[in-house]
Write a protein that holds these residues in place. Structure first.
Motif, PDB file in Angstrom:
ATOM      1  N   GLU A 457     118.772   4.632 -22.018  1.00 35.61           N
ATOM      2  CA  GLU A 457     119.397   5.765 -22.707  1.00 35.61           C
ATOM      3  C   GLU A 457     120.914   5.592 -22.692  1.00 35.61           C
ATOM      4  OE1 GLU A 457     118.029   9.169 -20.549  1.00 35.61           O
ATOM      5  OE2 GLU A 457     116.158   9.307 -21.689  1.00 35.61           O
ATOM      6  N   VAL A 458     121.561   5.978 -23.788  1.00 34.43           N
ATOM      7  CA  VAL A 458     123.007   5.818 -23.928  1.00 34.43           C
ATOM      8  C   VAL A 458     123.670   7.187 -23.978  1.00 34.43           C
ATOM      9  CG1 VAL A 458     124.853   4.956 -25.405  1.00 34.43           C
ATOM     10  CG2 VAL A 458     122.756   3.618 -25.129  1.00 34.43           C
ATOM     11  N   THR A 459     124.674   7.364 -23.121  1.00 35.95           N
ATOM     12  CA  THR A 459     125.479   8.582 -23.151  1.00 35.95           C
ATOM     13  C   THR A 459     126.935   8.190 -23.345  1.00 35.95           C
ATOM     14  OG1 THR A 459     123.979   9.718 -21.633  1.00 35.95           O
ATOM     15  CG2 THR A 459     126.175  10.659 -21.914  1.00 35.95           C
ATOM     16  N   SER A 460     127.513   8.579 -24.473  1.00 32.34           N
ATOM     17  CA  SER A 460     128.905   8.248 -24.774  1.00 32.34           C
ATOM     18  C   SER A 460     129.789   9.387 -24.288  1.00 32.34           C
ATOM     19  CB  SER A 460     129.086   8.037 -26.281  1.00 32.34           C
ATOM     20  OG  SER A 460     128.235   7.009 -26.749  1.00 32.34           O
ATOM     21  N   LEU A 461     130.439   9.208 -23.128  1.00 31.09           N
ATOM     22  CA  LEU A 461     131.325  10.238 -22.591  1.00 31.09           C
ATOM     23  C   LEU A 461     132.612  10.311 -23.407  1.00 31.09           C
ATOM     24  CD1 LEU A 461     130.798   9.608 -18.772  1.00 31.09           C
ATOM     25  CD2 LEU A 461     129.612  11.222 -20.275  1.00 31.09           C
ATOM     26  N   THR A 462     133.144   9.131 -23.741  1.00 31.42           N
ATOM     27  CA  THR A 462     134.255   8.996 -24.681  1.00 31.42           C
ATOM     28  C   THR A 462     133.989   7.706 -25.445  1.00 31.42           C
ATOM     29  OG1 THR A 462     135.703   7.613 -23.297  1.00 31.42           O
ATOM     30  CG2 THR A 462     135.808  10.008 -22.956  1.00 31.42           C
ATOM     31  N   LYS A 463     134.882   7.384 -26.383  1.00 32.34           N
ATOM     32  CA  LYS A 463     134.673   6.129 -27.099  1.00 32.34           C
ATOM     33  C   LYS A 463     135.071   4.918 -26.263  1.00 32.34           C
ATOM     34  CE  LYS A 463     139.047   6.215 -29.719  1.00 32.34           C
ATOM     35  NZ  LYS A 463     139.615   6.223 -31.091  1.00 32.34           N
ATOM     36  N   LYS A 469     121.511   4.355 -18.897  1.00 31.27           N
ATOM     37  CA  LYS A 469     120.561   4.729 -17.854  1.00 31.27           C
ATOM     38  C   LYS A 469     119.163   4.245 -18.205  1.00 31.27           C
ATOM     39  CE  LYS A 469     118.998   8.735 -15.166  1.00 31.27           C
ATOM     40  NZ  LYS A 469     119.140  10.204 -14.993  1.00 31.27           N
ATOM     41  N   SER A 470     118.542   3.529 -17.286  1.00 35.32           N
ATOM     42  CA  SER A 470     117.192   3.011 -17.492  1.00 35.32           C
ATOM     43  C   SER A 470     116.170   4.131 -17.426  1.00 35.32           C
ATOM     44  CB  SER A 470     116.869   1.960 -16.424  1.00 35.32           C
ATOM     45  OG  SER A 470     115.492   1.647 -16.432  1.00 35.32           O
ATOM     46  N   THR A 471     115.275   4.176 -18.396  1.00 33.78           N
ATOM     47  CA  THR A 471     114.177   5.142 -18.359  1.00 33.78           C
ATOM     48  C   THR A 471     113.038   4.648 -17.482  1.00 33.78           C
ATOM     49  OG1 THR A 471     113.205   4.171 -20.352  1.00 33.78           O
ATOM     50  CG2 THR A 471     114.726   6.017 -20.662  1.00 33.78           C
ATOM     51  N   ALA A 472     113.114   3.379 -17.074  1.00 32.01           N
ATOM     52  CA  ALA A 472     112.050   2.799 -16.246  1.00 32.01           C
ATOM     53  C   ALA A 472     112.212   3.172 -14.775  1.00 32.01           C
ATOM     54  CB  ALA A 472     112.033   1.275 -16.401  1.00 32.01           C
ATOM     55  N   ASP A 473     113.469   3.116 -14.302  1.00 30.12           N
ATOM     56  CA  ASP A 473     113.683   3.402 -12.872  1.00 30.12           C
ATOM     57  C   ASP A 473     114.944   4.222 -12.608  1.00 30.12           C
ATOM     58  OD1 ASP A 473     115.699   1.631 -13.367  1.00 30.12           O
ATOM     59  OD2 ASP A 473     114.921   0.032 -12.098  1.00 30.12           O
ATOM     60  N   GLU A 474     115.547   4.770 -13.666  1.00 30.09           N
ATOM     61  CA  GLU A 474     116.737   5.607 -13.585  1.00 30.09           C
ATOM     62  C   GLU A 474     117.978   4.858 -13.092  1.00 30.09           C
ATOM     63  OE1 GLU A 474     115.834   9.204 -11.448  1.00 30.09           O
ATOM     64  OE2 GLU A 474     114.724  10.019 -13.146  1.00 30.09           O
ATOM     65  N   LYS A 475     117.926   3.540 -13.037  1.00 34.85           N
ATOM     66  CA  LYS A 475     119.108   2.753 -12.707  1.00 34.85           C
ATOM     67  C   LYS A 475     120.177   2.991 -13.770  1.00 34.85           C
ATOM     68  CE  LYS A 475     121.886  -0.461 -11.209  1.00 34.85           C
ATOM     69  NZ  LYS A 475     122.749  -0.201 -10.039  1.00 34.85           N
ATOM     70  N   GLU A 476     121.423   3.210 -13.333  1.00 34.89           N
ATOM     71  CA  GLU A 476     122.502   3.534 -14.252  1.00 34.89           C
ATOM     72  C   GLU A 476     123.646   2.538 -14.103  1.00 34.89           C
ATOM     73  OE1 GLU A 476     123.852   7.807 -15.504  1.00 34.89           O
ATOM     74  OE2 GLU A 476     125.099   7.203 -13.802  1.00 34.89           O
ATOM     75  N   ILE A 477     124.220   2.119 -15.228  1.00 36.46           N
ATOM     76  CA  ILE A 477     125.419   1.286 -15.200  1.00 36.46           C
ATOM     77  C   ILE A 477     126.449   1.902 -16.141  1.00 36.46           C
ATOM     78  CG2 ILE A 477     124.069  -0.788 -14.687  1.00 36.46           C
ATOM     79  CD1 ILE A 477     124.592  -1.770 -17.517  1.00 36.46           C
ATOM     80  N   PHE A 492     121.412   3.431 -34.145  1.00 33.08           N
ATOM     81  CA  PHE A 492     120.049   3.409 -33.595  1.00 33.08           C
ATOM     82  C   PHE A 492     119.057   3.304 -34.755  1.00 33.08           C
ATOM     83  CE2 PHE A 492     116.086   5.409 -32.149  1.00 33.08           C
ATOM     84  CZ  PHE A 492     115.860   4.714 -30.956  1.00 33.08           C
ATOM     85  N   GLY A 493     118.538   2.111 -34.966  1.00 33.59           N
ATOM     86  CA  GLY A 493     117.555   1.910 -36.022  1.00 33.59           C
ATOM     87  C   GLY A 493     118.046   2.292 -37.400  1.00 33.59           C
ATOM     88  N   ASN A 507     106.977 -10.202 -36.990  1.00 33.67           N
ATOM     89  CA  ASN A 507     106.948  -9.292 -38.133  1.00 33.67           C
ATOM     90  C   ASN A 507     106.966  -7.816 -37.738  1.00 33.67           C
ATOM     91  OD1 ASN A 507     107.282 -10.398 -40.648  1.00 33.67           O
ATOM     92  ND2 ASN A 507     105.128 -10.757 -41.025  1.00 33.67           N
ATOM     93  N   GLU A 508     107.322  -7.517 -36.494  1.00 37.70           N
ATOM     94  CA  GLU A 508     107.434  -6.135 -36.060  1.00 37.70           C
ATOM     95  C   GLU A 508     108.833  -5.906 -35.490  1.00 37.70           C
ATOM     96  OE1 GLU A 508     104.352  -4.874 -33.422  1.00 37.70           O
ATOM     97  OE2 GLU A 508     102.751  -5.786 -34.610  1.00 37.70           O
ATOM     98  N   LYS A 509     109.364  -4.721 -35.728  1.00 39.85           N
ATOM     99  CA  LYS A 509     110.690  -4.376 -35.204  1.00 39.85           C
ATOM    100  C   LYS A 509     110.660  -2.939 -34.701  1.00 39.85           C
ATOM    101  CE  LYS A 509     112.581  -2.850 -39.696  1.00 39.85           C
ATOM    102  NZ  LYS A 509     111.287  -2.858 -40.401  1.00 39.85           N
ATOM    103  N   TYR A 510     111.608  -2.620 -33.824  1.00 39.00           N
ATOM    104  CA  TYR A 510     111.718  -1.266 -33.315  1.00 39.00           C
ATOM    105  C   TYR A 510     113.198  -0.958 -33.073  1.00 39.00           C
ATOM    106  CZ  TYR A 510     111.480  -4.180 -29.130  1.00 39.00           C
ATOM    107  OH  TYR A 510     111.671  -5.188 -28.207  1.00 39.00           O
ATOM    108  N   PRO A 511     113.579   0.313 -33.128  1.00 41.94           N
ATOM    109  CA  PRO A 511     114.992   0.676 -32.998  1.00 41.94           C
ATOM    110  C   PRO A 511     115.488   0.569 -31.560  1.00 41.94           C
ATOM    111  CG  PRO A 511     113.649   2.644 -33.241  1.00 41.94           C
ATOM    112  CD  PRO A 511     112.724   1.486 -33.435  1.00 41.94           C
ATOM    113  N   ILE A 512     116.731   0.143 -31.418  1.00 43.16           N
ATOM    114  CA  ILE A 512     117.431   0.154 -30.141  1.00 43.16           C
ATOM    115  C   ILE A 512     118.847   0.664 -30.387  1.00 43.16           C
ATOM    116  CG2 ILE A 512     116.098  -1.732 -29.100  1.00 43.16           C
ATOM    117  CD1 ILE A 512     118.493  -3.587 -29.738  1.00 43.16           C
TER     118      ILE A 512
END
Length: 567
Positions: A457-463, A469-477, A492-493, A507-512
């Motif tokens: 997950e992406v949180t833009s506090l400023t530009k 933050k990882s949705t798998a284990d909540e690890k944050e960088i 995003f997509g 032949n398959e794609k998904y948004p990131i």
């Protein structure tokens, strides 16, 4: 011993569908109804790759796999029907109904499929001497085609499939008059390929982790075949040993290779431990139970690859991959000076994947472009992937130290623009510095691009300050921009423009999420910080560079401490 496709869980299902006139050539596509025989001109999915599989007679492999399990002659009878149908429609390269019939890859794979059929047919109750004679004549025609230099692919791994086919054909049918010439030519070409496309350190130079595994397995199959038949090529065996070692280093802690170039998320668990000869690869494959532990950091300077691994807090494994390599066009993406970063099971900064091989597809163009990689784009456009660009990207400096590792790469793939990237991993601070120097005599828009993994997950506090933050284990960088940022875009997509996509299946794609930081200038610098432990006081809030006596980076930590590192 002959070459044969390995069975999978759906082999019998596919074979039964083929018997029921539902043609399957590869699991990536559904079946095609057969009416009044196979139409060898068809292209039902508007996809050249499907056509290659069709004319490879890959359907025969399913039928023969099924026969070996069930011993039902109906599978042999259907395979015989398919071979006869193909030969009637495509008797020679001059008289064929499809341009895919007599191509390098399809012809080579067809030889392997027909020999697999022959090996079962000659011992079956359906055997007829006349049809065996017809098969051998057909194979002889294939051998002459593969032997001719005009039909050989010197550009990429397709040539190795041709070599494999000729080696097998000449070994299994020594009675064919030109078999010895075929064998000698195949070995000569195979060694030429190895010398050109596999470096002295064992790096496969087709720009793809997946193809490194593919070619490692293919070369090992050829080596095993030769050994079984009392032959050996020492150069081939030594190359396989070195390729295994490189694979041990590039594989991520979870056993998955990075999706560099035309790659998918391939796993080394499909490599059986009994096949492995290199002790470092054996250690990785056995999860430390056997073999020799590889070092945590290594740089293949001539090959343009750096890998840094470490253990962070809470025993989470860090993996960083950096590339500055343009040795061939095969499976190449515009990924020079790009990096990947994984912590534990979470891919924070990712590559695009291959998507497909339809070069006119707008999404395929995107997946190969600089926009889909963690690098710098000039004027919002990718650079050209052409032969004139070869070797214009390289690692120029690196260092592996107790407290920090670094790698410096450059490229001049955009006309009139020189791009230099320094990546530093600071171990005690659990931080990564990225320093981009962009030089040109003209004004350009320079965009620093980051593609974020699907489980983040992406949180833009400023530009200039972004939390990931990882949705798998909540690890944050934390990603920080020290420099000025004129424009910040978060995609995003998106479809117009195409941005923020990844592909891990054909032949398959998904948004990131994709982040773009842009500035306009002639000469410009980006100074970026990635704090892997953002809540730690040892994390970095700023850094400055002094170049009076070499490049010295002074970092200012959140706790006020400062440290200087020479690069």
């Amino acid at each position: 011993m002959i070459f044969k496709n390995k069975k999978n869980k759906k082999t019998i299902e596919y074979a039964k569908k083929i018997i029921d006139n539902k043609l399957i050539v590869h699991p990536l596509w559904g079946h095609v109804e057969i009416k009044d025989g196979i139409d060898w001109k068809q292209d039902p999915f508007n996809n050249g790759t499907w056509c290659y599989y069709l004319h490879s007679l890959s359907s025969i492999n399913y039928l023969m796999n099924a026969y070996e399990d069930e011993k039902k002659s109906v599978y042999i009878d259907k395979a015989k029907e398919i071979i006869k149908s193909w030969e009637e429609a495509n008797n020679s390269s001059e008289k064929s109904v499809s341009k895919y019939a007599w191509k390098d890859h399809s012809t080579a794979n067809r030889v392997v499929a027909i020999i697999y059929f022959w090996s079962i047919y000659i011992n079956s109750e359906l055997y007829e001497e006349e049809f065996e004679h017809q098969l051998i004549l057909l194979l002889e025609k294939h051998g002459e085609f593969l032997y001719a230099d005009r039909n050989y692919n010197f550009r990429n791994n397709h040539g190795v499939y041709q070599d494999r086919a000729l080696i097998e054909l000449s070994t299994i049918f020594p009675q064919i008059s030109n078999s010895q010439l075929w064998y000698e030519k195949a070995v000569e070409r195979l060694l030429t390929y190895v010398n050109k496309f596999v470096s002295e350190k064992g790096v496969h130079r087709e720009n793809s982790s997946s193809y490194h595994i593919l070619m490692l397995r293919l070369l090992r199959e050829i080596d095993n075949f030769l050994s079984y038949h009392g032959k050996q090529i020492s150069k081939l065996r030594n190359t396989i040993f070195k390729m295994e070692e490189y694979l041990a280093y590039i594989v991520k802690p979870n056993g998955i290779v990075p999706m560099t170039g035309d790659s998918g998320p391939d796993s080394v668990r499909f490599i059986h431990m009994s096949e492995i000869k290199n002790p470092k690869m054996l250690y990785v494959r056995s999860k430390g139970k056997k073999g020799e532990k590889p070092v945590k950091e290594i740089v293949y300077e001539d090959d343009g690859v750096a890998i840094f691994k470490d253990t962070l807090k809470k025993k989470k494994e860090l993996y960083i991959y950096f590339t500055a390599s343009f040795h061939s066009l095969a499976h190449k993406h515009a990924d020079d000076l790009s990096f990947l970063l994984t912590i534990g099971d979470t891919d924070f900064f990712v590559d695009s994947g291959k998507y497909n091989y339809q070069e006119n597809d707008e999404y395929r163009k995107y997946f190969r472009s600089t926009l889909a990689h963690n690098s710098v784009t000039v004027d919002r456009k990718t650079y050209e992937l052409k032969s004139a660009q070869l070797r214009k990207s390289k690692v120029i400096k690196y260092g592996i130290n107790h407290d920090y590792n670094y790698v410096v790469g450059i490229h001049e793939l955009y006309p009139g623009v020189k791009i230099e990237r320094t990546l530093i991993y600071l171990k005690k601070m659990s931080s990564v510095l990225i320093h981009d120097k962009l030089q040109s005599s003209k004004t350009h828009t320079y965009s620093q691009i980051f593609n974020i993994g699907k489980d983040v997950e992406v949180t833009s506090l400023t530009k200039k300050k972004i939390l990931l933050k990882s949705t798998a284990d909540e690890k944050e960088i934390e990603l920080l921009q020290v420099n000025h940022v004129t424009e910040y875009k978060h995609y995003f997509g998106e479809e117009a423009p195409i941005a923020g996509w990844q592909s891990s299946k054909f032949n398959e794609k998904y948004p990131i999420n994709q982040l773009r930081f842009s500035n306009k200038s002639d000469n410009l610098e980006y100074k970026t910080i990635i704090n892997l432990e953002p809540n730690s006081d040892s994390g970095i809030k700023n850094y400055v560079l002094k170049t009076a006596n070499g490049n010295k980076y002074t970092v200012i930590c959140k706790n006020g401490e400062s440290h200087t590192f020479s690069v």
